[in-house]
Scaffold this active site. Structure first.
Site, PDB file in Angstrom:
ATOM      1  N   HIS A 169       8.490  -0.862   2.451  1.00 42.08           N
ATOM      2  CA  HIS A 169       8.247  -1.931   3.424  1.00 42.08           C
ATOM      3  C   HIS A 169       7.703  -3.161   2.707  1.00 42.08           C
ATOM      4  O   HIS A 169       7.286  -3.078   1.552  1.00 42.08           O
ATOM      5  CB  HIS A 169       7.225  -1.466   4.474  1.00 42.08           C
ATOM      6  CG  HIS A 169       5.841  -1.244   3.901  1.00 42.08           C
ATOM      7  ND1 HIS A 169       5.506  -0.121   3.162  1.00 42.08           N
ATOM      8  CD2 HIS A 169       4.730  -2.013   3.911  1.00 42.08           C
ATOM      9  CE1 HIS A 169       4.249  -0.197   2.767  1.00 42.08           C
ATOM     10  NE2 HIS A 169       3.752  -1.354   3.187  1.00 42.08           N
TER      11      HIS A 169
ATOM     12  N   HIS B  41       7.591  -2.443  -1.230  1.00 41.99           N
ATOM     13  CA  HIS B  41       6.794  -1.439  -1.932  1.00 41.99           C
ATOM     14  C   HIS B  41       6.695  -0.157  -1.105  1.00 41.99           C
ATOM     15  O   HIS B  41       6.997  -0.144   0.082  1.00 41.99           O
ATOM     16  CB  HIS B  41       5.397  -1.989  -2.277  1.00 41.99           C
ATOM     17  CG  HIS B  41       4.626  -2.496  -1.102  1.00 41.99           C
ATOM     18  ND1 HIS B  41       4.898  -3.706  -0.484  1.00 41.99           N
ATOM     19  CD2 HIS B  41       3.580  -1.973  -0.412  1.00 41.99           C
ATOM     20  CE1 HIS B  41       4.056  -3.897   0.515  1.00 41.99           C
ATOM     21  NE2 HIS B  41       3.248  -2.859   0.587  1.00 41.99           N
TER      22      HIS B  41
ATOM     23  N   ARG C  91      -4.664  10.954  -3.216  1.00 43.82           N
ATOM     24  CA  ARG C  91      -4.653   9.512  -3.505  1.00 43.82           C
ATOM     25  C   ARG C  91      -5.226   8.764  -2.296  1.00 43.82           C
ATOM     26  O   ARG C  91      -5.088   9.204  -1.151  1.00 43.82           O
ATOM     27  CB  ARG C  91      -3.223   9.053  -3.799  1.00 43.82           C
ATOM     28  CG  ARG C  91      -3.132   7.614  -4.109  1.00 43.82           C
ATOM     29  CD  ARG C  91      -1.820   7.232  -4.772  1.00 43.82           C
ATOM     30  NE  ARG C  91      -1.896   5.830  -5.054  1.00 43.82           N
ATOM     31  CZ  ARG C  91      -1.566   4.880  -4.184  1.00 43.82           C
ATOM     32  NH1 ARG C  91      -1.098   5.183  -3.002  1.00 43.82           N
ATOM     33  NH2 ARG C  91      -1.725   3.614  -4.511  1.00 43.82           N
TER      34      ARG C  91
HETATM   35  O1  LIG Z   1      -1.205   3.076  -0.746  1.00 41.49           O
HETATM   36  C1  LIG Z   1      -0.640   2.138  -1.297  1.00 41.49           C
HETATM   37  O2  LIG Z   1      -0.673   1.965  -2.506  1.00 41.49           O
HETATM   38  C2  LIG Z   1       0.158   1.150  -0.487  1.00 41.49           C
HETATM   39  C3  LIG Z   1      -0.422   0.868   0.867  1.00 41.49           C
HETATM   40  C4  LIG Z   1       0.371  -0.145   1.616  1.00 41.49           C
HETATM   41  O3  LIG Z   1       1.414  -0.566   1.197  1.00 41.49           O
HETATM   42  C5  LIG Z   1      -0.126  -0.674   2.901  1.00 41.49           C
HETATM   43  O4  LIG Z   1      -1.183  -0.222   3.405  1.00 41.49           O
HETATM   44  O5  LIG Z   1       0.555  -1.580   3.453  1.00 41.49           O
HETATM   45 FE   LIG Z   2       2.041  -2.346   2.248  1.00 38.46          FE
END
Ligand SMILES: O=C(O)CCC(=O)C(=O)O
Ligand SMILES: [Fe+2]
Length: 347
Positions: A206, A263, A273
């Site tokens: 997204h 991403h 994580r």
């Molecule tokens: O957890 C991540 O590294 C990405 C989180 C993310 O893209 C978001 O919260 O929009």
């Molecule tokens: Fe994000």
């Protein structure tokens, strides 16, 4: 609280699952993690005298960079992470007391983008948007809000400066040059260790509907960004660094010169994580449109004006095609908007 079968299924306690359920098993066609390039994402030192040049280059070519010497105290980031972890480790029934409503933005639940993907994601999230609840106040301490806002402001001016934009060009800047933000939002993401990570996805591909997102990730890899010609690239955790990414509203403001980055987050078998995203956007009454200084007869405005909430509405309907829904015209030959995610093969 008793759960309806669908809710119980959607709020599976991921920490206790020993085998990946079918509903969480992604195929390559669904965007399951495939091979990944090792090209490193730019690392920028905010105290570097040439930071403006590096930031401009990173926003143009990558839409993302890692930031060091950013001035946010490490203790503050660690405290935020610790309280987030505490929240996610509560029993599921407790967390569901703060469940996000089906159409809501704030609260606990599965990723908000879940409905756009055929399979469920191996993560749980907590979204805080100026919530008055006591738990949210604890997780969203005033000093964190203040520090992150200061950093976001500084970064915005650096980014705008790299485009040749000055204070007089931004009509929503206050007298001291401060860019007032709308309700700041905080997104906590938790990705428990996964029994079958090669077939699972933490957070599907997204772009963010922000001007900027500033992300703290713990020392476990998982964030990947997509770059044209390179594919998926892991953003390797650097202790104390923050990941800054260009969101769709900055993409619009810069008339596509700075691209919002696609991403996703992948998961692994052994480590839990955790990430915290600070979602930075404009005040709610501000209409974001391509800055007039960046447009002329040869480079016409590519996007119509939108408020943050109008754009969120478009995103909720059209997801990764939202940018093309606010598009006015096709790019000129020499002015290719590389990041309209219509044609990106997600996977
Ligand atoms: O957890 C991540 O590294 C990405 C989180 C993310 O893209 C978001 O919260 O929009
Ligand atoms: Fe994000």
């Amino acid at each position: 609280m008793s759960l309806k079968p669908l809710d119980a299924f959607r709020h599976l306690d991921l920490n206790s699952v020993k085998e990946l359920p079918d509903s969480y098993a992604w195929s390559t066609a669904d965007g399951c993690p495939s091979s990944c390039s090792s090209e490193p994402v730019p690392v920028i030192n905010l105290e570097d005298l040439n930071a403006i040049k590096h930031v401009g280059h990173a926003c143009k070519t990558w839409g993302v960079f890692q930031l060091i010497n950013h001035g946010i105290p490490t203790d503050l980031l660690n405290n935020m992470e610790a309280s987030g972890r505490k929240l996610f480790s509560l029993p599921i029934q407790q967390k569901l007391k703060a469940a996000r409503s089906p159409d809501g933005l704030s609260g606990y639940g599965v990723a908000r983008i879940s409905s756009f993907f055929p399979k469920l994601m191996w993560s749980e999230g907590f979204t805080i948007i100026g919530s008055p609840h006591e738990h949210a106040e604890k997780l969203w301490p005033q000093d964190y809000k203040k520090e992150m806002n200061k950093l976001a402001n500084r970064l915005m001016w650096l980014i705008l400066g790299s485009l040749g934009i000055t204070r007089g060009d931004i009509n929503w800047a206050g007298p001291g040059g401060e860019l007032k933000e709308a309700s700041p939002a905080l997104q906590l993401n938790s990705y428990p260790a996964c029994p079958d990570p090669d077939r699972a996805m933490g957070l599907g591909a997204h772009t963010d509907s922000t001007l900027l997102t500033i992300l703290h990730q713990n020392n476990t890899s998982g964030l990947q960004v997509h770059r044209e010609g390179f594919g998926w690239i892991t953003v390797k955790p650097i202790a104390g660094a923050l990941v800054v990414n260009v969101g769709d509203l900055l993409h619009i403001l810069s008339n596509g010169l700075y691209t919002s980055v696609l991403h996703r987050a992948i998961v692994n078998q052994t480590q839990h994580r955790f990430s915290i995203a600070y979602l930075y956007g404009p005040p709610s009454n501000v209409r974001i449109s391509p800055l007039s200084k960046l447009t002329d007869n040869v480079h016409p405005p590519l996007y119509r004006s939108v408020t943050w909430s109008e754009y969120l509405g478009t995103k909720a309907k059209h997801f990764n095609k939202a940018l093309s829904f606010v598009r006015l015209c096709a790019p000129m030959n020499d002015f290719v908007d590389t990041n309209d995610h219509n044609s990106v093969l997600v996977g």
